[in-house]
Design a protein around this motif. Sequence first.
Motif, PDB file in Angstrom:
ATOM      1  N   TRP A 228      -2.421   9.035  -3.406  1.00  0.00           N
ATOM      2  CA  TRP A 228      -2.453   7.679  -3.960  1.00  0.00           C
ATOM      3  C   TRP A 228      -2.098   7.785  -5.442  1.00  0.00           C
TER       4      TRP A 228
ATOM      5  N   PHE B  34       0.832  -1.194   0.000  1.00  0.00           N
ATOM      6  CA  PHE B  34       0.000   0.000   0.000  1.00  0.00           C
ATOM      7  C   PHE B  34       0.876   1.258   0.000  1.00  0.00           C
TER       8      PHE B  34
ATOM      9  N   ALA C  59      -8.664   3.431  -1.278  1.00  0.00           N
ATOM     10  CA  ALA C  59      -7.337   3.637  -0.688  1.00  0.00           C
ATOM     11  C   ALA C  59      -7.451   4.424   0.614  1.00  0.00           C
TER      12      ALA C  59
ATOM     13  N   TYR D  77      -8.520   2.047   3.283  1.00  0.00           N
ATOM     14  CA  TYR D  77      -7.433   1.184   3.747  1.00  0.00           C
ATOM     15  C   TYR D  77      -6.505   1.965   4.683  1.00  0.00           C
ATOM     16  N   SER D  78      -6.258   3.225   4.352  1.00  0.00           N
ATOM     17  CA  SER D  78      -5.450   4.061   5.235  1.00  0.00           C
ATOM     18  C   SER D  78      -6.115   4.168   6.603  1.00  0.00           C
TER      19      SER D  78
ATOM     20  N   PHE E 155      -7.528   0.011  -3.729  1.00  0.00           N
ATOM     21  CA  PHE E 155      -6.464  -0.890  -3.312  1.00  0.00           C
ATOM     22  C   PHE E 155      -7.030  -2.274  -3.067  1.00  0.00           C
TER      23      PHE E 155
ATOM     24  N   ASP F 116      -7.056  -5.336  -1.024  1.00  0.00           N
ATOM     25  CA  ASP F 116      -6.650  -5.911   0.258  1.00  0.00           C
ATOM     26  C   ASP F 116      -6.768  -7.426   0.120  1.00  0.00           C
TER      27      ASP F 116
END
Length: 156
Positions: free
Chosen positions: A24, A11, A47, A50-51, A36, A38
């Motif tokens: 990103w 990532f 993204a 996910y962050s 993203f 996962d």
Amino acid sequence: MDTREIIAQRFWDKVCKTAYCWIWVASVTRKGYGQFSDSEIGRIVGAHQYSWFLHHGHYSTMCVLHTCDIRRCVRPNHLFEGTHQDNIADMVQKGRHKTNRGEDHKDTKFTEADVRTIFARIAAGESRSILAKEYEVDYKTVYRIGARQSWKHLGL
């Protein structure tokens, strides 16, 4: 290094940290949000989501919003949780909403005067099919005007 650390490193390899936002630089959606994969959960996530996961230890059950309004930003302190209604209110408050309706809509074939005339002619009993041919539009377009399903803001 465990699986989660490897995924996190993958990532961060796709993030460019600037002085303000962390951008990103990999795959994005049609709307411009980073995406993203996962692989631990087996699906593609935003993204920014996910962050959020990396910094809070869980995926948010709410919307993850941006204080900076940069769709590709994944900087943790630029992200906050909110409801869908919070997201809409934030968009409106910051002037990012579009109210392209009526004559302002990019695909319109009518002026407000045309719509008022069509509505009046339908109310007087004229055929929607004939009006559609006259204005060179689909029958459904004229039908929706007469049924008050479109151009509602005119208050017909």
